[in-house]
Design an enzyme around this catalytic site. Structure first.
Site, mmCIF file in Angstrom:
data_model
loop_
_atom_site.group_PDB
_atom_site.id
_atom_site.type_symbol
_atom_site.label_atom_id
_atom_site.label_comp_id
_atom_site.label_asym_id
_atom_site.label_seq_id
_atom_site.Cartn_x
_atom_site.Cartn_y
_atom_site.Cartn_z
ATOM 1 N N ASP A 1 -12.184 3.429 2.350
ATOM 2 C CA ASP A 1 -12.847 4.573 2.021
ATOM 3 C C ASP A 1 -14.225 4.271 1.363
ATOM 4 O O ASP A 1 -14.986 5.070 1.286
ATOM 5 C CB ASP A 1 -12.056 5.585 1.120
ATOM 6 C CG ASP A 1 -11.411 5.221 -0.126
ATOM 7 O OD1 ASP A 1 -11.483 3.885 -0.346
ATOM 8 O OD2 ASP A 1 -11.108 5.677 -1.075
ATOM 9 N N GLY B 1 -12.103 -4.782 1.436
ATOM 10 C CA GLY B 1 -11.162 -5.906 1.526
ATOM 11 C C GLY B 1 -10.808 -6.006 2.824
ATOM 12 O O GLY B 1 -10.534 -5.168 3.911
ATOM 13 N N ARG C 1 -3.357 -0.384 -4.031
ATOM 14 C CA ARG C 1 -4.581 0.349 -5.009
ATOM 15 C C ARG C 1 -3.451 1.614 -5.746
ATOM 16 O O ARG C 1 -2.620 1.606 -6.067
ATOM 17 C CB ARG C 1 -5.403 0.728 -4.323
ATOM 18 C CG ARG C 1 -6.771 0.029 -4.388
ATOM 19 C CD ARG C 1 -8.049 0.631 -3.881
ATOM 20 N NE ARG C 1 -7.807 1.281 -2.826
ATOM 21 C CZ ARG C 1 -8.933 1.848 -2.117
ATOM 22 N NH1 ARG C 1 -9.987 1.809 -2.779
ATOM 23 N NH2 ARG C 1 -8.884 2.631 -1.058
ATOM 24 N N ARG D 1 13.484 -11.098 -12.952
ATOM 25 C CA ARG D 1 12.512 -12.184 -12.386
ATOM 26 C C ARG D 1 11.393 -11.175 -11.694
ATOM 27 O O ARG D 1 11.689 -9.936 -11.199
ATOM 28 C CB ARG D 1 12.806 -13.033 -11.488
ATOM 29 C CG ARG D 1 14.011 -14.161 -12.092
ATOM 30 C CD ARG D 1 13.393 -14.995 -12.935
ATOM 31 N NE ARG D 1 14.023 -16.005 -13.446
ATOM 32 C CZ ARG D 1 14.950 -15.918 -14.433
ATOM 33 N NH1 ARG D 1 15.276 -14.919 -15.076
ATOM 34 N NH2 ARG D 1 15.767 -17.208 -14.707
ATOM 35 N N THR E 1 -7.489 -0.821 6.295
ATOM 36 C CA THR E 1 -7.287 -1.369 5.162
ATOM 37 C C THR E 1 -5.619 -1.461 5.027
ATOM 38 O O THR E 1 -4.977 -0.764 5.659
ATOM 39 C CB THR E 1 -7.615 -0.432 4.058
ATOM 40 O OG1 THR E 1 -6.933 -0.758 2.470
ATOM 41 C CG2 THR E 1 -7.425 1.231 4.297
ATOM 42 N N ASP F 1 -3.803 -0.664 2.819
ATOM 43 C CA ASP F 1 -3.231 0.239 1.808
ATOM 44 C C ASP F 1 -2.869 1.537 2.599
ATOM 45 O O ASP F 1 -2.080 2.383 2.170
ATOM 46 C CB ASP F 1 -4.309 0.731 0.880
ATOM 47 C CG ASP F 1 -4.923 -0.326 -0.009
ATOM 48 O OD1 ASP F 1 -4.035 -1.492 -0.005
ATOM 49 O OD2 ASP F 1 -5.902 -0.403 -0.494
ATOM 50 N N ASP G 1 -4.248 4.104 3.022
ATOM 51 C CA ASP G 1 -4.534 5.334 2.099
ATOM 52 C C ASP G 1 -5.745 6.388 2.596
ATOM 53 O O ASP G 1 -6.457 6.894 1.771
ATOM 54 C CB ASP G 1 -4.692 4.906 0.561
ATOM 55 C CG ASP G 1 -5.712 3.937 0.659
ATOM 56 O OD1 ASP G 1 -6.586 3.453 1.594
ATOM 57 O OD2 ASP G 1 -6.451 3.751 -0.514
ATOM 58 N N LYS H 1 26.841 -3.586 -7.184
ATOM 59 C CA LYS H 1 25.788 -4.335 -6.537
ATOM 60 C C LYS H 1 25.713 -5.756 -7.015
ATOM 61 O O LYS H 1 25.448 -5.744 -8.330
ATOM 62 C CB LYS H 1 24.405 -3.640 -6.590
ATOM 63 C CG LYS H 1 24.323 -2.416 -5.543
ATOM 64 C CD LYS H 1 23.046 -1.748 -5.337
ATOM 65 C CE LYS H 1 23.157 -0.781 -4.286
ATOM 66 N NZ LYS H 1 22.476 -0.634 -3.267
ATOM 67 N N ARG I 1 -17.898 -6.648 -0.959
ATOM 68 C CA ARG I 1 -17.924 -5.264 -1.547
ATOM 69 C C ARG I 1 -19.228 -5.441 -2.155
ATOM 70 O O ARG I 1 -19.494 -5.990 -3.081
ATOM 71 C CB ARG I 1 -16.872 -5.326 -2.811
ATOM 72 C CG ARG I 1 -15.357 -5.258 -2.190
ATOM 73 C CD ARG I 1 -14.321 -5.020 -3.079
ATOM 74 N NE ARG I 1 -13.015 -5.312 -2.905
ATOM 75 C CZ ARG I 1 -12.260 -4.515 -2.129
ATOM 76 N NH1 ARG I 1 -12.563 -3.605 -1.471
ATOM 77 N NH2 ARG I 1 -10.949 -5.052 -1.825
ATOM 78 N N GLY J 1 15.486 -2.735 1.922
ATOM 79 C CA GLY J 1 16.717 -2.249 1.133
ATOM 80 C C GLY J 1 16.725 -2.347 -0.438
ATOM 81 O O GLY J 1 17.810 -2.580 -1.021
ATOM 82 N N ALA J 2 15.485 -2.060 -0.952
ATOM 83 C CA ALA J 2 15.457 -2.054 -2.469
ATOM 84 C C ALA J 2 16.081 -1.030 -2.806
ATOM 85 O O ALA J 2 16.410 0.131 -2.477
ATOM 86 C CB ALA J 2 13.833 -1.625 -2.752
#
Ligand code: F6P
Length: 329
Positions: A110, A18, A179, A253, A133, A135, A137, A221, A79, A193-194
């Site tokens: 990876d 990717g 991933r 949503r 990447t 990610d 990771d 909230k 890929r 701020g989730a």
């Protein structure tokens, strides 16, 4: 005066897997460092696919002009199924020999490193991996090229979602990439701020999620955001929304940020990282290093055996998880 004995003289660079913002900055660093060190440098177009097919071009200082700020990869990527098989790698090695290429730099994740490691084991070719990447990771580097830009892109979008969520007093579920890892979700969730962050590294049941929603609703909230990593065990954003509606009659949503996170101009952090890693990848090859990835750990360049980059798991920052729990109430 010769600074060091060079173990390679003709090297090639490819981008694989990717795409990630900053790949171009890395290609530029590799090409210019190689030329500066007196090496011949070639670009392989289309990742391993291009290697197997011999799609190779000579690179010059000018072929990487004006690309440091561009997203995507000028070398293109893929890929490549063929490369997973011995016969594909044999073809790749034959191509490298035809071109007298004795060193290869693989910029990717990876999956790309697995291919590089297999090629190193089967043939005498020096390869260094550079982690790129969104990610983040990959074990052996605190940051991968593209991650910082992806987080900033997602954050920009989440801030916009917050505006409409607040106006309508709505609950939004925002799905980010990553991933099987929650690095993007955790960073974006904290910075945006989730109210809740769902990551594969931390299990949460629907009951627990419902309890959390009740708590923050009671706390007054007026808008709420749940950031979910695409690989979370609860499911994807649409599945979570459907289940919250069905089991608890909660309306939400959904917004899936998807591939927007892979594009765009790289941040300064990604350009710096890409420049640094590309530079050291070339020096590593010159010194005779192979079958390793160049990474950035605790503000230092570190080389890690390619195999370890996927066999060892990079953990999420536990302290950040704790911080988010404290700050999101
Ligand atoms: O590894 C980068 C990544 O964007 C992941 O976050 C995502 O799961 C995957 O690639 C998507 O791959 P593709 O672009 O092939 O659909």
């Amino acid at each position: 005066m010769e600074r060091r004995q060079k173990k390679v003289s003709r090297i090639a660079v490819l981008t694989s897997g990717g795409d990630a913002p900053g790949m171009n900055a890395c290609v530029r660093a590799v090409v210019r460092t190689a030329i500066n060190e007196g090496l011949s440098i070639f670009g392989i177009q289309g990742g391993y696919e291009g290697l197997v097919e011999g799609d190779i071009i000579p690179m010059s200082m000018r072929s990487v002009s004006n690309i440091i700020q561009r997203g995507g990869t000028i070398l293109k990527t893929s890929r490549c199924e063929t490369f997973y098989h011995k016969v594909g790698r044999k073809r790749a090695y034959d191509v490298l020999r035809e071109w007298n290429i004795d060193g290869l730099i693989v910029i990717g994740g990876d999956g790309s490193f697995r291919g590089a490691h297999a090629l190193c084991e089967e043939y005498r070719i020096n390869i260094i991996g550079v982690p790129a990447t969104i990610d983040n990771d990959i074990y052996g580097t605190d940051l991968t090229i593209g991650y910082d830009t992806a987080v900033n892109t997602a954050l920009d979008l989440i801030d916009k979602i917050r505006d409409t969520a607040e106006s309508h007093s709505r609950l939004f579920i925002v799905e980010v990439m990553g991933r099987e890892a929650g690095f993007i979700a955790l960073a974006v969730g904290i910075c945006g701020g989730a109210e809740e962050i769902l990551v594969p590294e931390r299990r949460m049941s629907y009951e627990q999620l419902y309890e959390a929603i009740k708590v923050w609703s009671k706390a007054g909230k007026t808008s709420s955001l749940i950031v979910v990593a695409e690989g979370d065990e609860l499911g994807n954003a649409n599945q979570i929304a459907a289940r919250l509606k069905k089991d608890y009659n909660i309306d939400c949503r959904v917004c899936i940020l998807g591939h927007t996170q892979r594009g765009g101009s790289p941040t300064a952090t990604d350009r710096l990282l890409a420049s640094r890693l590309g530079y050291h990848a070339v020096l590593g090859l010159i010194e005779g290093k192979s079958d390793v990835m160049v990474g950035w750990v605790n503000n230092q360049i570190v080389f890690t055996p390619l195999e370890e980059t996927w066999e060892k798991k990079k953990p999420l920052d536990e302290e950040l998880l704790q911080i988010y729990k404290t700050l999101s109430r």
